[in-house]
Design a protein around this motif. Structure first.
Motif, mmCIF file in Angstrom:
data_model
loop_
_atom_site.group_PDB
_atom_site.id
_atom_site.type_symbol
_atom_site.label_atom_id
_atom_site.label_comp_id
_atom_site.label_asym_id
_atom_site.label_seq_id
_atom_site.Cartn_x
_atom_site.Cartn_y
_atom_site.Cartn_z
ATOM 1 N N THR A 550 -2.731 -6.599 -0.228
ATOM 2 C CA THR A 550 -2.952 -7.710 -1.147
ATOM 3 C C THR A 550 -4.257 -7.474 -1.865
ATOM 4 O OG1 THR A 550 -3.131 -10.102 -1.373
ATOM 5 C CG2 THR A 550 -4.112 -9.119 0.622
ATOM 6 N N TRP A 551 -4.375 -8.088 -3.011
ATOM 7 C CA TRP A 551 -5.587 -7.900 -3.828
ATOM 8 C C TRP A 551 -5.909 -6.406 -4.016
ATOM 9 C CZ3 TRP A 551 -7.101 -11.577 0.347
ATOM 10 C CH2 TRP A 551 -6.856 -12.902 0.014
ATOM 11 N N SER A 552 -4.868 -5.603 -4.143
ATOM 12 C CA SER A 552 -4.966 -4.154 -4.431
ATOM 13 C C SER A 552 -5.486 -3.320 -3.259
ATOM 14 C CB SER A 552 -5.850 -3.892 -5.663
ATOM 15 O OG SER A 552 -5.357 -4.558 -6.797
ATOM 16 N N HIS A 553 -5.581 -3.929 -2.077
ATOM 17 C CA HIS A 553 -6.044 -3.184 -0.901
ATOM 18 C C HIS A 553 -5.317 -3.670 0.335
ATOM 19 C CE1 HIS A 553 -9.380 -1.289 -3.050
ATOM 20 N NE2 HIS A 553 -9.653 -2.480 -3.588
ATOM 21 N N THR A 554 -5.428 -2.942 1.396
ATOM 22 C CA THR A 554 -4.909 -3.403 2.683
ATOM 23 C C THR A 554 -5.976 -4.273 3.330
ATOM 24 O OG1 THR A 554 -3.540 -1.450 3.003
ATOM 25 C CG2 THR A 554 -4.121 -2.717 4.973
ATOM 26 N N TYR A 555 -5.594 -5.536 3.610
ATOM 27 C CA TYR A 555 -6.523 -6.484 4.215
ATOM 28 C C TYR A 555 -6.102 -6.763 5.648
ATOM 29 C CZ TYR A 555 -9.441 -7.804 0.239
ATOM 30 O OH TYR A 555 -10.370 -7.813 -0.784
#
Length: 652
Positions: A550-555
């Protein structure tokens, strides 16, 4: 004293035969087990040396190298020594036993002594009898032993008038006996003993504190050694009138004359030459000897009184010295009658390869070499490391010489000029070195300044330009950090393109060096390349209840009640710490907190727990990163390496 006997001729024959097959050897020095020295004589027939030790009550027997062969003991106060005419018997004046010891020189075994009484101190053979000086404390005299009689009758009181027992000496086969004492007037007397009864010929004062005397082999002169004057005067034995001097220094204490008349004049001096060698009647010494300092004083070792003796063939001079610690040394001086040859050579400090240069020099000796004497010349260089003979050069009348050469090899070029020696001169040599120019070669190595991942296999290639004969290159790797050495990775000849390559796995910043050792026309050269290497770094997050993109990264998602743990694995090095960065996202921009450094465990791990009231962190976005920073992470062995960002957030 140290009279040479009629057996000299036979001894010379034996010695000459040995020397003809044996090359000249260096002087030697051997510790001598004595407390004092009374006299020294040399048995050329059996090639051994006898040294009397009055304080130790013994005679030490050595071979010509100085090795102790035997010690004859129970001889209290033994002083004067003398060999029989055939060198088969050694006579020794044993003061403390009132006798003259008789030793078989073939076996060095004492026989029946002559009981003479009167405390004898010296012995000498003359006129067919064995003469001895005896007495002490105001009453000195001369006695004799009849060697021709089976009973060896002893006669005393044949030369009174001395205040102490006199020194005695005589030439081999002579009828003239010379006697002397340290002090008094006269100090020197000569006698005709042909009748068996001493007839006084003449007397003279030979100076104060007389310590030694020696009659020349022809019996015509006697040379004395007295503390005063500071020279060795010569007197005619017939009338004891002066017959010349041998210059020396303070304080004369020993003299010995070889069968050919060569004189060894010795002094007791700490700062001057100790022995002066003269040809008969010469005014300038052929050579001198200066002992080294083996003690703890500022001056050198000193010559013991009456401690010089020649080998019958004059091939060696034996001398006993002592140092400030009371240690005695037998010094065997080889070829003492030869003038020392000194060769000095001067070559240009620098020169151009393949261009003519001039080498100059000079030969010096107390006996000058004749003009036209040939000297050998050897050139040693990179092309001829064992030396190459050049054309001989001849000496001029003033001892100088010069020659030209055109060196084809560069680098250090040494010219050695040598004289082989002759009957009058020792061998001698000298050398001079010129630094001859060589061209500068081209050499390089690639990958300078490049940075690689940890453990990367990298190909390094050295390139060598034109050279003369040497086409070999070495490649060295020197990893950063003091715990790993500079290591040779490869050596060998370059290929047809001038290249030599090696593959290396890089684990640290590394200085790579290509080395060319040079050859006869090209000088040595090096080229360096520094390749940089990152560390291995990985980061993991633990404690989350889920992760998603999410949000262009793995959170990673954490409940507000859970503390995230950030686990870092990094290449270990002693004292290394990871830089831990923490950032928060706000209104479209990441804002950093203050970074901290955390030390690595021995296995390269570091875990950081993020604590606090995470209820206030709900909905906020965070990220962390572990990095190695060259210099601030505790070392400089790797290049700065940043790990990947890890993203997380908190929920209710």
């Amino acid at each position: 004293m140290r009279t040479l006997t009629a057996a000299t001729t036979l001894a010379v024959l034996f010695s000459s035969a040995a020397l003809a097959a044996t090359p000249a050897s260096a002087d030697t020095a051997t510790a001598l087990p004595v407390k004092q020295v009374g006299d020294v004589v040399v048995d050329g027939l059996h090639q051994q040396v006898f040294v009397s030790d009055p304080a130790g009550g013994k005679i030490v027997v050595t071979d010509y190298s100085g090795k102790v062969l035997k010690q004859l003991t129970s001889l209290p106060g033994v002083t004067g020594l003398e060999l029989s005419a055939d060198s088969g018997t050694l006579y020794a004046a044993v003061k403390g036993a009132d006798q003259i010891a008789v030793v078989d020189t073939a076996t060095d075994t004492p026989g029946a002594p002559y009981a003479v009484g009167g405390q004898p101190v010296s012995v000498a053979v003359a006129g067919g009898r064995l003469w001895f000086g005896y007495g002490q404390g105001g009453s000195g005299d001369i006695g004799s032993v009849d060697l021709a009689s089976e009973q060896h009758e002893v006669t005393l009181g044949q030369g009174s008038g001395w205040y102490t027992g006199p020194f005695l000496d005589a030439a081999p086969g002579s009828d003239t006996l010379v006697a002397a004492v340290p002090e008094g007037s006269p100090t020197l007397v000569s006698y005709d003993v042909s009748s068996g009864t001493p007839a006084r010929l003449a007397s003279a004062d030979a100076g104060g504190n007389l310590r030694d005397l020696a009659v020349t082999p022809d019996g015509k002169d006697v040379i004395t050694a007295s503390a005063s004057p500071n020279q060795h005067p010569v007197f005619k034995t017939a009338d004891l009138t002066p017959d010349g001097v041998y210059a020396s220094d303070a304080y004369p204490n020993a003299v010995a004359v070889a069968p050919d008349g060569t004189v060894a004049a010795g002094i007791d001096g700490s700062y001057e030459p100790d022995i002066y060698i003269y040809k008969p009647g010469a005014r300038t010494p052929v050579r001198t000897y200066d002992f080294p300092n083996t003690g703890n004083s500022s001056g050198s070792d000193e010559l013991a009184d009456s401690a010089l003796a020649w080998a019958p063939d004059a091939s060696r001079l034996f001398a006993v010295s002592y140092n400030s610690l009371g240690a005695y040394t037998l010094r065997v001086l080889n070829a003492p009658t030869k003038a020392v040859t000194t060769v000095t050579v001067s070559a240009p400090a620098t020169a151009t390869r393949a261009k003519q240069l001039t080498v100059k020099g000079k030969v010096t000796a107390t006996v000058a070499l004749p003009a036209g004497t040939a000297l050998s010349v050897t050139r040693t260089d990179l092309d001829s490391p064992k030396g190459k003979a050049l054309k001989a050069v001849t000496v001029k009348a003033d001892g100088t010489f010069s020659f030209t050469d055109t060196p084809q090899a560069g680098g250090k070029v040494k010219y050695t000029v040598a004289y082989a020696g002759d009957a009058q001169h020792t061998a001698g040599s000298g050398s001079g070195t010129a630094d001859v120019s060589r061209a500068k070669p081209s050499i390089s190595i690639n990958n300078n300044g490049k940075t690689y991942d940890y453990g990367k296999s990298v190909k390094f290639t050295a390139h060598l330009g034109s050279t003369y004969k040497n086409r070999s290159v070495e490649i060295w790797a020197d990893p950063y950090g003091g715990d790993r050495p500079n290591k040779l990775m490869k050596s060998g000849k370059v290929d047809a393109h001038g290249n030599l390559s090696v593959w290396m796995n890089l684990y640290r910043d590394t200085k790579v060096t290509a080395k060319f050792t040079g050859d006869a026309r090209y000088r040595s050269a090096t080229a360096t390349s520094t390749a940089y290497d990152r560390v291995s770094v990985s980061t993991s997050v633990s404690g989350s209840y889920k992760s998603k993109s999410t949000w262009s990264h793995t959170y990673y998602f954490f409940h507000k009640s859970k503390n995230p743990v950030i686990n870092t694995k990094m290449t270990y090095y002693p004292g290394r710490a990871q830089k831990f960065e923490f950032e928060v996202y706000y209104q479209g921009k990441w804002y950093p907190g203050d970074p901290e450094y955390f030390g690595l465990a021995a296995n390269g791990t570091s875990s950081v727990k993020i604590t606090g009231d995470h209820g206030q962190d709900v909905g906020w976005r965070f990220r962390v990163r572990s990095s190695y920073i060259n210099g601030t992470s505790g070392d400089i062995v790797n290049s700065t390496t940043h790990g990947a960002w890890k993203y997380f957030t908190f929920t209710k």
